[in-house]
Structures are given as structure tokens and as C-alpha cells.
Design a protein around this motif. Structure first.
Motif, mmCIF file in Angstrom:
data_model
loop_
_atom_site.group_PDB
_atom_site.id
_atom_site.type_symbol
_atom_site.label_atom_id
_atom_site.label_comp_id
_atom_site.label_asym_id
_atom_site.label_seq_id
_atom_site.Cartn_x
_atom_site.Cartn_y
_atom_site.Cartn_z
ATOM 1 N N THR A 1 -2.269 -6.206 8.032
ATOM 2 C CA THR A 1 -2.097 -5.469 6.778
ATOM 3 C C THR A 1 -2.407 -6.395 5.599
ATOM 4 O OG1 THR A 1 0.221 -6.081 6.423
ATOM 5 C CG2 THR A 1 -0.201 -4.163 7.827
ATOM 6 N N ASP A 2 -2.395 -5.828 4.401
ATOM 7 C CA ASP A 2 -2.454 -6.680 3.211
ATOM 8 C C ASP A 2 -1.017 -7.077 2.843
ATOM 9 O OD1 ASP A 2 -1.283 -4.499 1.864
ATOM 10 O OD2 ASP A 2 -3.228 -3.734 1.216
ATOM 11 N N GLN B 1 0.717 -6.200 0.160
ATOM 12 C CA GLN B 1 1.432 -5.299 -0.725
ATOM 13 C C GLN B 1 2.679 -4.775 -0.019
ATOM 14 O OE1 GLN B 1 -1.080 -2.393 -2.716
ATOM 15 N NE2 GLN B 1 -2.900 -3.635 -2.291
ATOM 16 N N ARG C 1 7.089 -8.214 3.437
ATOM 17 C CA ARG C 1 6.504 -8.772 4.659
ATOM 18 C C ARG C 1 7.102 -8.101 5.894
ATOM 19 N NH1 ARG C 1 7.685 -12.840 8.299
ATOM 20 N NH2 ARG C 1 5.843 -13.787 9.291
ATOM 21 N N SER D 1 8.279 -5.047 6.305
ATOM 22 C CA SER D 1 7.745 -3.704 6.539
ATOM 23 C C SER D 1 6.295 -3.762 6.991
ATOM 24 C CB SER D 1 7.869 -2.857 5.260
ATOM 25 O OG SER D 1 7.103 -3.422 4.206
ATOM 26 N N ASN D 2 5.542 -4.732 6.481
ATOM 27 C CA ASN D 2 4.145 -4.868 6.892
ATOM 28 C C ASN D 2 4.025 -5.359 8.337
ATOM 29 O OD1 ASN D 2 2.629 -3.981 4.636
ATOM 30 N ND2 ASN D 2 3.065 -5.878 3.548
ATOM 31 N N LEU E 1 4.728 -2.309 10.406
ATOM 32 C CA LEU E 1 3.627 -1.351 10.356
ATOM 33 C C LEU E 1 2.436 -1.828 11.180
ATOM 34 C CD1 LEU E 1 2.407 1.246 9.199
ATOM 35 C CD2 LEU E 1 1.679 -0.082 7.197
ATOM 36 N N SER E 2 2.115 -3.107 11.079
ATOM 37 C CA SER E 2 0.971 -3.633 11.835
ATOM 38 C C SER E 2 1.220 -3.563 13.343
ATOM 39 C CB SER E 2 0.681 -5.075 11.421
ATOM 40 O OG SER E 2 1.749 -5.948 11.738
ATOM 41 N N GLY F 1 1.027 -8.412 10.389
ATOM 42 C CA GLY F 1 1.298 -8.096 8.995
ATOM 43 C C GLY F 1 0.265 -8.739 8.086
ATOM 44 N N PRO F 2 0.722 -9.389 6.998
ATOM 45 C CA PRO F 2 -0.218 -10.008 6.048
ATOM 46 C C PRO F 2 -0.481 -11.481 6.342
ATOM 47 C CG PRO F 2 1.971 -10.023 5.114
ATOM 48 C CD PRO F 2 2.106 -9.393 6.486
ATOM 49 N N GLN G 1 -7.114 -5.302 0.109
ATOM 50 C CA GLN G 1 -7.041 -4.179 1.032
ATOM 51 C C GLN G 1 -7.975 -4.356 2.233
ATOM 52 O OE1 GLN G 1 -7.566 -0.455 -1.029
ATOM 53 N NE2 GLN G 1 -5.827 -0.801 -2.412
ATOM 54 N N ARG H 1 -6.556 -4.813 5.793
ATOM 55 C CA ARG H 1 -5.986 -3.730 6.596
ATOM 56 C C ARG H 1 -6.953 -3.408 7.736
ATOM 57 N NH1 ARG H 1 -4.569 0.431 1.636
ATOM 58 N NH2 ARG H 1 -3.139 -0.954 0.467
#
Length: 223
Positions: free
Chosen positions: A159-160, A162, A165, A167-168, A171-172, A199-200, A212, A215
Motif C-alpha cells: 500500500t501507500d 496514507q 501503518r 491499517s495499511n 489491508l495489504s 503495507g507501506p 499511490q 498500491r
């Protein structure tokens, strides 16, 4: 015959709107690149059209850290022989052999082969978009081809920066798992995939963590 190959013919994949073919993935991950032509090779002399080679197909293969191997210089010939050693000031000189002059081979570190699957998701979720499902179907077809059918992969989610960290990272991980599960639903053994979410933490080279462009979901060939 796998579920995918039985239910999704190659012709249907070609008309699905996917941006790449199964052969593109095989070529990028294994260098097993067939030569294809818009015009048959035997027709080239009369048409003037040269066959088009699909070695890249406009398809980017990411090999981070790969460096060209330096070309070793040819060994210098030795003028000394065991039967006639050179003498200086009455003392025999050591004989140089070919092996002594041979340069050491250059070593390179193995780099994992990876492809960006170019998959999109619904905003803030791990649900694949309709276009992403079409792209994933083509990748699933590639995984059933002889060059890849015994290979294993890590499916990486990125992810990026944004948002938080934590939550990213979550999500990833969920997006990578969703891709592996979808490929499995098409007949590819789930045992062939390991899932990781970064994540990022691993932005693309030359991109800021907030870009972005980070992502993405990548497939990394591991064995």
C-alpha cells in the motif's frame, strides 16, 4: 483438467479485456519466450514485415538489485614451460601455468523474479474489481502452463503510506490473501501460494512512501 482451463477457454480470456496474456507472464517469470508474429516468418520476404518477438511484449519485469555481470578478461598466455624454465642470474624462475593466470569467475547474487499483477480493488477494501478479476484469470491460466505449473509463489500486498501503518498492513495482507483465494477458486492449488502483507514498508524504487503507485499486488517466484 483444472477448473480454470475447463471453464475459461483461452479464446474467452483473449476477449476478456485483460491487458496481458498468459504467455507474457510465462516469459517474464521464466524467460521461456516464444516468438510470435503478426505475419508468418515465411511471408516476410514478400511482405517486408518482420516477425515480432515476444521477449518483452511491453511487459515490465521487476528484478530489484540485479546488476550486469562484468566480462572477465581473457587469460594472458604464458611463455614459460616446465621443460625450459627461464633463468635470471643463474637462478631458475617458477613456471606460470594457465590455471595461475585464469581469472576468477564473477559471482552474482540470485534475485527473485517478480511481476506486478496490476490488480485494482474497491476503495479501502480487499474486494477485487471486475477488471482485476479478468487480469487474475489470465495469471491463473499462466500458472497452469508447463513452465509454471510446478512453481510456488509469494503473493505480496503493498500500500501507500496514507493512513495508519497498522491499517495499511492489515489491508495489504487481506488483499494478498484475496488474490491467492481467487486464484485458488480458478483451480490453482492454494498450497502453491504464501501470502504476505507489507503495507507501506516497501515503496517502489524512486517513489515516496505516500505515492499511490505503491498500491500493488506482486507475485514472486520462490521455487
Amino acid at each position: 483438467m483444472s477448473l480454470f482451463l475447463a471453464s475459461v477457454p483461452a479464446a474467452a480470456v483473449a476477449q476478456s479485456g485483460a491487458t496481458r496474456s498468459a504467455e507474457d507472464y510465462v516469459c517474464a517469470l521464466t524467460d521461456d519466450c516464444e516468438t510470435t508474429a503478426d505475419t508468418p516468418a515465411e511471408a516476410a520476404p514478400t511482405t517486408g514485415v518482420k516477425p515480432r518477438t515476444s521477449a518483452t511484449r511491453g511487459f515490465s519485469l521487476s528484478r530489484p538489485g540485479a546488476k550486469p555481470t562484468a566480462k572477465a578478461a581473457a587469460p594472458a598466455p604464458s611463455r614459460s614451460t616446465a621443460s625450459s624454465p627461464a633463468r635470471t642470474a643463474g637462478k631458475p624462475q617458477p613456471v606460470k601455468t594457465a590455471s595461475a593466470n585464469r581469472p576468477k569467475p564473477a559471482t552474482t547474487k540470485a534475485v527473485a523474479r517478480r511481476v506486478d499483477l496490476r490488480l485494482s480493488f474497491e476503495l479501502g477494501s480487499a474486494e477485487l474489481t471486475a477488471q482485476a478479476r479478468e487480469e487474475a484469470k489470465v495469471f491463473a491460466q499462466a500458472l497452469q502452463m508447463p513452465s509454471l505449473q510446478s512453481k510456488r509463489f509469494v503473493i505480496e500486498g503493498h500500500t501507500d503510506a496514507q493512513g495508519s501503518r497498522a491499517s495499511n498492513l492489515d489491508l495489504s495482507q487481506r488483499r494478498a490473501r484475496a488474490v491467492a483465494d481467487f486464484l485458488s477458486s480458478l483451480g490453482v492449488s492454494r498450497d502453491r501460494f504464501e501470502v504476505r502483507g507489507y503495507g507501506p514498508d516497501r515503496p517502489l524504487p524512486g517513489r515516496s512512501a505516500a505515492s499511490q503507485d505503491n498500491r500493488r499486488v506482486e507475485a514472486v517466484l520462490v521455487s
